[in-house]
Each structure stands twice: as C-alpha cells, then as structure tokens.
Design a protein around this motif. Structure first.
Motif, short mmCIF file in Angstrom:
data_model
loop_
_atom_site.label_atom_id
_atom_site.label_comp_id
_atom_site.label_asym_id
_atom_site.label_seq_id
_atom_site.Cartn_x
_atom_site.Cartn_y
_atom_site.Cartn_z
N VAL A 74 0.87 -1.18 0.00
CA VAL A 74 0.00 0.00 0.00
C VAL A 74 0.90 1.23 0.00
CG1 VAL A 74 -1.81 1.25 1.22
CG2 VAL A 74 -1.75 -1.25 1.32
N GLU A 91 -11.48 -1.56 5.35
CA GLU A 91 -10.49 -2.00 4.35
C GLU A 91 -9.44 -2.88 5.02
OE1 GLU A 91 -8.88 -2.10 0.42
OE2 GLU A 91 -10.85 -1.79 1.29
N TRP A 95 -8.55 -6.79 4.21
CA TRP A 95 -7.23 -7.38 3.96
C TRP A 95 -7.06 -8.66 4.79
CZ3 TRP A 95 -4.39 -2.15 5.02
CH2 TRP A 95 -4.55 -1.30 3.93
N ASP A 122 -0.02 -2.48 -4.71
CA ASP A 122 -1.29 -3.15 -4.91
C ASP A 122 -2.46 -2.19 -4.67
OD1 ASP A 122 -0.33 -5.91 -5.34
OD2 ASP A 122 0.42 -5.69 -3.29
N GLN A 123 -2.16 -1.11 -3.95
CA GLN A 123 -3.22 -0.18 -3.57
C GLN A 123 -2.59 1.15 -3.20
OE1 GLN A 123 -5.60 -2.07 -0.62
NE2 GLN A 123 -7.15 -0.48 -0.60
#
Length: 159
Positions: A74, A91, A95, A122-123
């Motif tokens: 992230v 969120e 995960w 990934d984010q």
C-alpha cells in the motif's frame, strides 16, 4: 496482522521519534509492526526534473529490496483513494479476511515515489490533497493504524 512500514529518510527530530515509538508500542498490542527506513538520496541545488526522477528511481530501488513477493503493498500517494477512519478500518478488515495479512505501507521521500514502487503497489491511499512532511506522514499513518485496531475491537479512542 503483520505490518511493515517502509519510509525514505531517517527521523531526526526527537519529537517525531518519540511519537513513532509511542504508536509502535500501542500498535504492538494488536499487530506485529516493523519499521524500515531507507536512506534518502541527496538532492543537488537547483535540481531539475531529470535529477528528481533519478533520485526517486534510486530511492525506489532501495525500497523494492525490502518488499517480499507475497506482501500486499500500500503506497501513500496524493492521488490515492481517501478513506474515513471507519472505512479504512473496513479496508484493513478486508485485507485480513482475504489473506492479505502481511501488509507493507510505503511512504516516499520529499520528492515522492519512483515509478517502480508505484508499479509494485497493490493499492494507493491518500490522506488528502494537502502536502505533509514525510516525517509527519509516518506518525499520522501509525496513528491511523492504531485507530483502526481500536475501531475494529469496539474500544474507546476514535471519537
């Protein structure tokens, strides 16, 4: 949950170090947290765009050596997705529920993140359109991780 936080540059001011130590202690009750600092690159006076890109790319190389293939990455970026604390908690829970329990947060240096790190991400999340010192972002992110854990356990703190 295992959390790794990779930041560019070392905290120098005592008050930032103390804040990070305090939140690390608080978070450790809920998750394993590792803090990794990679050295920032020296920026020449009157650095141009090419110089800045070179700096970001060198910092990106250092960051990427600290990330494992199986980790959920992230990155903190101005153009990332914004969350309320409660939605960030959801969120975080997502995960954990989807097997992404080894999360790496990356905070770039004063010039931002290199493209290689952005591609590995990934984010992308954002704390808003304002610009903050990256030392402050480390403390703010740690506070939010602590807050998320309190929210998920319905413990008093986040009001």
């Amino acid at each position: 949950m295992k959390i790794t936080m990779i930041t560019v540059g070392k905290l120098k001011e005592k008050y930032w170090v103390q804040a990070v130590d305090e939140y690390k202690k608080r978070i450790s009750k809920y998750a394993k947290i590792d803090l990794i600092e990679v050295n920032d690159e020296k920026e020449p006076n009157n650095a141009g765009e090419k110089d800045i890109e070179l700096i970001k790319n060198k910092e990106a190389e250092k960051i990427l050596t600290k990330i494992k293939d199986n980790q959920h990455v992230v990155t903190l970026e101005i153009h990332g997705k914004t969350f309320t604390s409660e939605k960030f908690a959801k969120e975080y829970q997502r995960w954990m529920n989807t097997g992404k329990s080894d999360v790496v947060f990356v905070i770039g240096g004063s010039n931002g993140l290199g493209e290689a790190v952005k591609k590995r991400s990934d984010q992308e999340i954002s704390f808003g359109a304002l610009t903050y010192p990256h030392q402050m972002m480390k403390v703010m992110l740690m506070e939010q991780i602590f807050r998320v854990n309190k929210i998920l356990r319905h413990e008093n703190y986040h009001k």
